[in-house]
Design an enzyme around this catalytic site. Structure first.
Site, PDB file in Angstrom:
ATOM      1  N   THR A 132       0.732  -1.307   0.039  1.00 10.79           N
ATOM      2  CA  THR A 132       0.012   0.172   0.058  1.00 10.79           C
ATOM      3  C   THR A 132       0.865   1.423  -0.005  1.00 10.79           C
ATOM      4  O   THR A 132       1.875   1.281   0.675  1.00 10.79           O
ATOM      5  CB  THR A 132      -0.947   0.031   1.423  1.00 10.79           C
ATOM      6  OG1 THR A 132      -1.336   1.274   1.619  1.00 10.79           O
ATOM      7  CG2 THR A 132      -0.333  -0.575   2.428  1.00 10.79           C
ATOM      8  N   GLU A 134       0.208   3.658   1.812  1.00 10.72           N
ATOM      9  CA  GLU A 134       0.438   4.163   3.263  1.00 10.72           C
ATOM     10  C   GLU A 134       1.756   3.622   3.836  1.00 10.72           C
ATOM     11  O   GLU A 134       2.273   4.159   4.861  1.00 10.72           O
ATOM     12  CB  GLU A 134      -0.596   3.277   4.138  1.00 10.72           C
ATOM     13  CG  GLU A 134      -2.013   3.588   4.438  1.00 10.72           C
ATOM     14  CD  GLU A 134      -2.136   5.091   4.940  1.00 10.72           C
ATOM     15  OE1 GLU A 134      -1.602   5.175   5.978  1.00 10.72           O
ATOM     16  OE2 GLU A 134      -2.458   5.983   4.357  1.00 10.72           O
ATOM     17  N   TYR A 156      -1.562   0.254  10.991  1.00  8.84           N
ATOM     18  CA  TYR A 156      -1.868  -0.640   9.784  1.00  8.84           C
ATOM     19  C   TYR A 156      -0.793  -0.323   8.794  1.00  8.84           C
ATOM     20  O   TYR A 156      -0.279  -1.591   8.296  1.00  8.84           O
ATOM     21  CB  TYR A 156      -3.021   0.099   9.061  1.00  8.84           C
ATOM     22  CG  TYR A 156      -3.127  -0.142   7.475  1.00  8.84           C
ATOM     23  CD1 TYR A 156      -3.793  -1.468   7.129  1.00  8.84           C
ATOM     24  CD2 TYR A 156      -3.060   0.500   6.498  1.00  8.84           C
ATOM     25  CE1 TYR A 156      -4.050  -1.742   5.895  1.00  8.84           C
ATOM     26  CE2 TYR A 156      -3.026   0.379   5.354  1.00  8.84           C
ATOM     27  CZ  TYR A 156      -3.700  -0.987   4.700  1.00  8.84           C
ATOM     28  OH  TYR A 156      -3.719  -1.361   3.442  1.00  8.84           O
ATOM     29  N   LYS A 160       1.625  -3.459   7.559  1.00  7.78           N
ATOM     30  CA  LYS A 160       1.754  -3.674   5.946  1.00  7.78           C
ATOM     31  C   LYS A 160       3.371  -3.802   5.551  1.00  7.78           C
ATOM     32  O   LYS A 160       3.853  -4.192   4.465  1.00  7.78           O
ATOM     33  CB  LYS A 160       0.922  -2.824   5.169  1.00  7.78           C
ATOM     34  CG  LYS A 160      -0.569  -3.042   5.099  1.00  7.78           C
ATOM     35  CD  LYS A 160      -0.587  -4.129   4.131  1.00  7.78           C
ATOM     36  CE  LYS A 160      -2.400  -4.329   4.059  1.00  7.78           C
ATOM     37  NZ  LYS A 160      -2.584  -5.299   3.042  1.00  7.78           N
TER      38      LYS A 160
HETATM   39  P1  NAP Z   1     -11.413  -4.464   1.887  1.00  9.15           P
HETATM   40  O1  NAP Z   1     -12.685  -4.109   0.998  1.00  9.15           O
HETATM   41  O2  NAP Z   1     -11.603  -3.994   3.463  1.00  9.15           O
HETATM   42  O3  NAP Z   1     -11.368  -6.371   1.906  1.00  9.15           O
HETATM   43  C1  NAP Z   1     -10.767  -6.777   2.962  1.00  9.15           C
HETATM   44  C2  NAP Z   1     -10.956  -8.162   2.703  1.00  9.15           C
HETATM   45  O4  NAP Z   1     -10.021  -9.014   4.040  1.00  9.15           O
HETATM   46  C3  NAP Z   1     -12.471  -8.773   3.175  1.00  9.15           C
HETATM   47  O5  NAP Z   1     -12.737  -9.822   2.227  1.00  9.15           O
HETATM   48  C4  NAP Z   1     -12.305  -9.291   4.502  1.00  9.15           C
HETATM   49  O6  NAP Z   1     -13.270 -10.283   4.705  1.00  9.15           O
HETATM   50  C5  NAP Z   1     -10.903  -9.933   4.471  1.00  9.15           C
HETATM   51  N1  NAP Z   1     -10.336 -10.277   5.813  1.00  9.15           N
HETATM   52  C6  NAP Z   1     -10.146  -9.174   6.744  1.00  9.15           C
HETATM   53  N2  NAP Z   1      -9.774  -9.899   7.960  1.00  9.15           N
HETATM   54  C7  NAP Z   1      -9.652 -11.119   7.702  1.00  9.15           C
HETATM   55  C8  NAP Z   1      -9.206 -12.215   8.478  1.00  9.15           C
HETATM   56  N3  NAP Z   1      -8.781 -12.258   9.871  1.00  9.15           N
HETATM   57  N4  NAP Z   1      -9.010 -13.367   7.724  1.00  9.15           N
HETATM   58  C9  NAP Z   1      -9.479 -13.569   6.539  1.00  9.15           C
HETATM   59  N5  NAP Z   1     -10.112 -12.430   5.842  1.00  9.15           N
HETATM   60  C10 NAP Z   1     -10.121 -11.331   6.434  1.00  9.15           C
HETATM   61  O7  NAP Z   1     -10.103  -4.126   1.326  1.00  9.15           O
HETATM   62  P2  NAP Z   1      -9.883  -3.769  -0.411  1.00  9.15           P
HETATM   63  O8  NAP Z   1      -9.977  -2.368  -0.377  1.00  9.15           O
HETATM   64  O9  NAP Z   1     -10.527  -4.668  -1.060  1.00  9.15           O
HETATM   65  O10 NAP Z   1      -8.320  -4.062  -0.265  1.00  9.15           O
HETATM   66  C11 NAP Z   1      -7.684  -5.276  -0.491  1.00  9.15           C
HETATM   67  C12 NAP Z   1      -6.355  -5.290  -0.139  1.00  9.15           C
HETATM   68  O11 NAP Z   1      -5.511  -4.337  -0.524  1.00  9.15           O
HETATM   69  C13 NAP Z   1      -6.265  -5.044   1.514  1.00  9.15           C
HETATM   70  O12 NAP Z   1      -5.255  -5.814   1.813  1.00  9.15           O
HETATM   71  C14 NAP Z   1      -6.003  -3.610   1.617  1.00  9.15           C
HETATM   72  O13 NAP Z   1      -5.051  -3.519   2.620  1.00  9.15           O
HETATM   73  C15 NAP Z   1      -4.948  -3.515   0.412  1.00  9.15           C
HETATM   74  N6  NAP Z   1      -4.982  -2.229  -0.233  1.00  9.15           N
HETATM   75  C16 NAP Z   1      -6.185  -1.319  -0.542  1.00  9.15           C
HETATM   76  C17 NAP Z   1      -5.949  -0.230  -0.964  1.00  9.15           C
HETATM   77  C18 NAP Z   1      -7.385   0.549  -1.385  1.00  9.15           C
HETATM   78  O14 NAP Z   1      -7.249   1.945  -1.670  1.00  9.15           O
HETATM   79  N7  NAP Z   1      -8.389  -0.190  -1.529  1.00  9.15           N
HETATM   80  C19 NAP Z   1      -4.826   0.358  -1.396  1.00  9.15           C
HETATM   81  C20 NAP Z   1      -3.563  -0.341  -1.084  1.00  9.15           C
HETATM   82  C21 NAP Z   1      -3.613  -1.617  -0.592  1.00  9.15           C
HETATM   83  P3  NAP Z   1     -14.840  -9.964   5.364  1.00  9.15           P
HETATM   84  O15 NAP Z   1     -15.510  -9.320   3.802  1.00  9.15           O
HETATM   85  O16 NAP Z   1     -15.232 -10.923   6.008  1.00  9.15           O
HETATM   86  O17 NAP Z   1     -14.693  -8.379   6.218  1.00  9.15           O
HETATM   87  O1  G4F Z   2     -10.556   6.799   2.996  1.00 11.86           O
HETATM   88  P1  G4F Z   2      -9.652   6.648   3.910  1.00 11.86           P
HETATM   89  O2  G4F Z   2      -9.901   6.061   5.146  1.00 11.86           O
HETATM   90  O3  G4F Z   2      -8.453   5.894   3.079  1.00 11.86           O
HETATM   91  P2  G4F Z   2      -6.768   5.812   3.809  1.00 11.86           P
HETATM   92  O4  G4F Z   2      -6.822   5.985   5.240  1.00 11.86           O
HETATM   93  O5  G4F Z   2      -6.125   6.698   2.858  1.00 11.86           O
HETATM   94  O6  G4F Z   2      -6.648   4.200   3.320  1.00 11.86           O
HETATM   95  C1  G4F Z   2      -6.929   3.478   2.342  1.00 11.86           C
HETATM   96  O7  G4F Z   2      -6.075   3.733   1.279  1.00 11.86           O
HETATM   97  C2  G4F Z   2      -4.810   3.019   1.611  1.00 11.86           C
HETATM   98  C3  G4F Z   2      -3.881   3.291   0.593  1.00 11.86           C
HETATM   99  O8  G4F Z   2      -3.034   4.327   0.593  1.00 11.86           O
HETATM  100  C4  G4F Z   2      -5.037   1.333   1.745  1.00 11.86           C
HETATM  101  F1  G4F Z   2      -3.863   0.898   2.089  1.00 11.86           F
HETATM  102  C5  G4F Z   2      -5.826   1.536   2.976  1.00 11.86           C
HETATM  103  O9  G4F Z   2      -6.366  -0.063   3.202  1.00 11.86           O
HETATM  104  C6  G4F Z   2      -7.334   2.149   2.862  1.00 11.86           C
HETATM  105  O10 G4F Z   2      -7.950   1.310   1.611  1.00 11.86           O
HETATM  106  O11 G4F Z   2      -9.080   8.051   4.149  1.00 11.86           O
HETATM  107  C7  G4F Z   2      -8.412   9.011   3.475  1.00 11.86           C
HETATM  108  C8  G4F Z   2      -8.057  10.179   4.093  1.00 11.86           C
HETATM  109  C9  G4F Z   2      -7.520  10.233   5.318  1.00 11.86           C
HETATM  110  O12 G4F Z   2      -6.218  11.117   5.511  1.00 11.86           O
HETATM  111  C10 G4F Z   2      -8.417  10.646   6.404  1.00 11.86           C
HETATM  112  O13 G4F Z   2      -7.909  11.043   7.452  1.00 11.86           O
HETATM  113  O14 G4F Z   2      -9.430  10.750   4.374  1.00 11.86           O
HETATM  114  C11 G4F Z   2      -9.194  11.475   5.650  1.00 11.86           C
HETATM  115  N1  G4F Z   2     -10.673  11.570   6.022  1.00 11.86           N
HETATM  116  C12 G4F Z   2     -11.272  12.886   6.410  1.00 11.86           C
HETATM  117  N2  G4F Z   2     -12.508  12.485   6.940  1.00 11.86           N
HETATM  118  C13 G4F Z   2     -11.471  10.582   6.416  1.00 11.86           C
HETATM  119  C14 G4F Z   2     -12.751  11.257   7.002  1.00 11.86           C
HETATM  120  N3  G4F Z   2     -11.415   9.341   6.255  1.00 11.86           N
HETATM  121  C15 G4F Z   2     -12.478   8.504   6.661  1.00 11.86           C
HETATM  122  N4  G4F Z   2     -12.376   7.116   6.586  1.00 11.86           N
HETATM  123  N5  G4F Z   2     -13.560   9.233   7.318  1.00 11.86           N
HETATM  124  C16 G4F Z   2     -13.733  10.407   7.281  1.00 11.86           C
HETATM  125  O15 G4F Z   2     -14.509  10.649   7.903  1.00 11.86           O
END
Ligand code: NAP
Ligand code: G4F
Length: 345
Positions: A132, A134, A156, A160
């Site tokens: 990520t 992050e 987190y 990671k």
């Molecule tokens: P997500 O929608 O939160 O999905 C997370 C998945 O992990 C869900 O299927 C969840 O199952 C499963 N999970 C959580 N805890 C678990 C456990 N203890 N054992 C087995 N499964 C578990 O996340 P996403 O946005 O698809 O992201 C996918 C991956 O990419 C994650 O690793 C995230 O950290 C990483 N990532 C995401 C972003 C982003 O912007 N989306 C960016 C960079 C990296 P449930 O449905 O049961 O909760």
């Molecule tokens: O949407 P966020 O919660 O995503 P964040 O923290 O960037 O993390 C996501 O992206 C990562 C990749 O860079 C992944 F690795 C991670 O698993 C996840 O998918 O927040 C985005 C930004 C933050 O800076 C937060 O402080 O939005 C700001 N924010 C402002 N108000 C808020 C809010 N975030 C959330 N969730 N809720 C608010 O009300």
């Protein structure tokens, strides 16, 4: 027929990746958690009854915290590709549950890699780790690429970072085809409700339909490089098809503030916002009606914040031919259209 094993198959990315791989002709195997309600709405449309012959979509109960089930599943499935997407993926919540986050997001990865190694799948199985942006955290360099130093800012990100390095280590130590995709934020209508983009579009739709009055947010001035999830899952597959295991940044190269996202989402329904006040007293007002429609709730602030992220994906463009198709403004349109449709009911 190639076999893929996906952890986190019920999540945003897992669901899009499953669709993508099924379309490519893969057999897709995924691990799901048991819960009291069977709510796997993102993959319900892919589910195939176990009694149907010739099916290509298989689900198994398991958990990233349970190494015995991970070993058993990998032994049984013998996948060609493993996509490790399972995670406690919410940064704010990782401050509430740091130990659990480490168990799933860090230890979960070593459980998978150790299973590959000890089951001797190292010659036949490729491994993708969902790393990520992050990891860059308080980055000193803009934009961030594969050479930018990491500076994690949350439990987190700290979990990671372990997974990132243990993936590199197993590649170097045991010659496993183990890779990291360092993905910047990617969103879609399937994004979890508490991530900021999804929260904004749902609240804007509710305010538009007079079902809610106020959108409560944290820090409005942080910037993120937001892409479209279906584009990003394609990069995961491309990373595993590359001739050798390497790590890739995946991003759009454009960064925008949460404030800008809010303004554009409201603009989509013809509401213009005027900002007044400062800090936690700042409010967003509907210019036409004078109603307060955005307020700050300090609960959403993080003990340590990542102020700005913007990625440089030129390595991915050059080596695996990946480029984002959907850009920021179109992403907002896709998410707003979906929110207006689903929240109307
Ligand atoms: P997500 O929608 O939160 O999905 C997370 C998945 O992990 C869900 O299927 C969840 O199952 C499963 N999970 C959580 N805890 C678990 C456990 N203890 N054992 C087995 N499964 C578990 O996340 P996403 O946005 O698809 O992201 C996918 C991956 O990419 C994650 O690793 C995230 O950290 C990483 N990532 C995401 C972003 C982003 O912007 N989306 C960016 C960079 C990296 P449930 O449905 O049961 O909760
Ligand atoms: O949407 P966020 O919660 O995503 P964040 O923290 O960037 O993390 C996501 O992206 C990562 C990749 O860079 C992944 F690795 C991670 O698993 C996840 O998918 O927040 C985005 C930004 C933050 O800076 C937060 O402080 O939005 C700001 N924010 C402002 N108000 C808020 C809010 N975030 C959330 N969730 N809720 C608010 O009300």
């Amino acid at each position: 027929m190639k076999k893929a094993f996906i952890t986190g198959i019920s999540g945003q990315d897992g669901s899009y990746l499953s669709e993508f791989l099924l379309q490519k002709g893969y057999e897709v195997h995924g691990m799901i958690r048991r819960s009291s309600l069977e709510t796997r709405t993102r993959i319900d449309h892919l589910y195939q009854d176990p009694h149907v012959s010739g099916r290509r979509f298989f689900l198994y109960y398991g958990d990233m915290t349970d190494s015995s089930c991970i070993f058993q599943l990998l032994n049984k499935i013998q996948p060609n590709e493993i996509y490790n997407l399972a995670a406690q993926s919410h940064v704010r919540i990782s401050f509430e549950n740091p130990e659990y986050t480490a168990n799933v997001d860090a230890m979960g990865t070593i459980r998978l890699l150790e299973a590959i190694r000890t089951l001797r799948l190292d010659k036949t199985t490729k491994f993708y780790q969902a790393s990520t942006s992050e990891l860059f955290g308080r980055a000193k360099k803009m934009p961030q690429n594969e050479k930018t130093p990491f500076c994690p800012r949350s439990p987190y990100a700290a979990a990671k970072i372990y997974s990132y390095w243990i993936t590199v280590n197993y590649r170097e130590a045991y010659n496993i085809f183990a890779t990291n995709g360092i993905l910047f934020n990617h969103e879609s209508p399937r994004r979890g409700d508490s991530f900021v983009t999804k929260k904004i579009v749902q609240n804007v739709a509710d305010i538009y339909y007079n079902k809610a009055n106020t959108l409560y947010l944290g820090n409005l001035d942080v910037s993120r490089d937001w892409g479209y999830a279906p584009d990003y899952v394609e990069s995961m597959w491309k990373i595993l098809q590359y001739e050798k295991p390497e790590d890739f940044v995946i991003a759009t190269g454009e960064t925008n503030t949460v404030r800008d996202f809010v303004e554009k989402a409201f603009k989509y329904v013809n509401i213009e916002i005027e900002w007044q006040g400062k800090g936690i007293d700042e409010i967003g007002i509907d210019k036409k009606t004078g109603k307060i429609i955005v307020k700050i709730d300090p609960w959403y602030f993080r003990p340590t914040e990542v102020d700005i992220l913007v990625g440089d994906a030129s390595k991915a463009k050059k080596l695996i031919g990946w480029e984002p198709k959907v850009k920021y403004e179109e992403l907002i349109k896709i998410m707003m259209e979906d929110a207006l449709k689903t929240r109307r009911l």
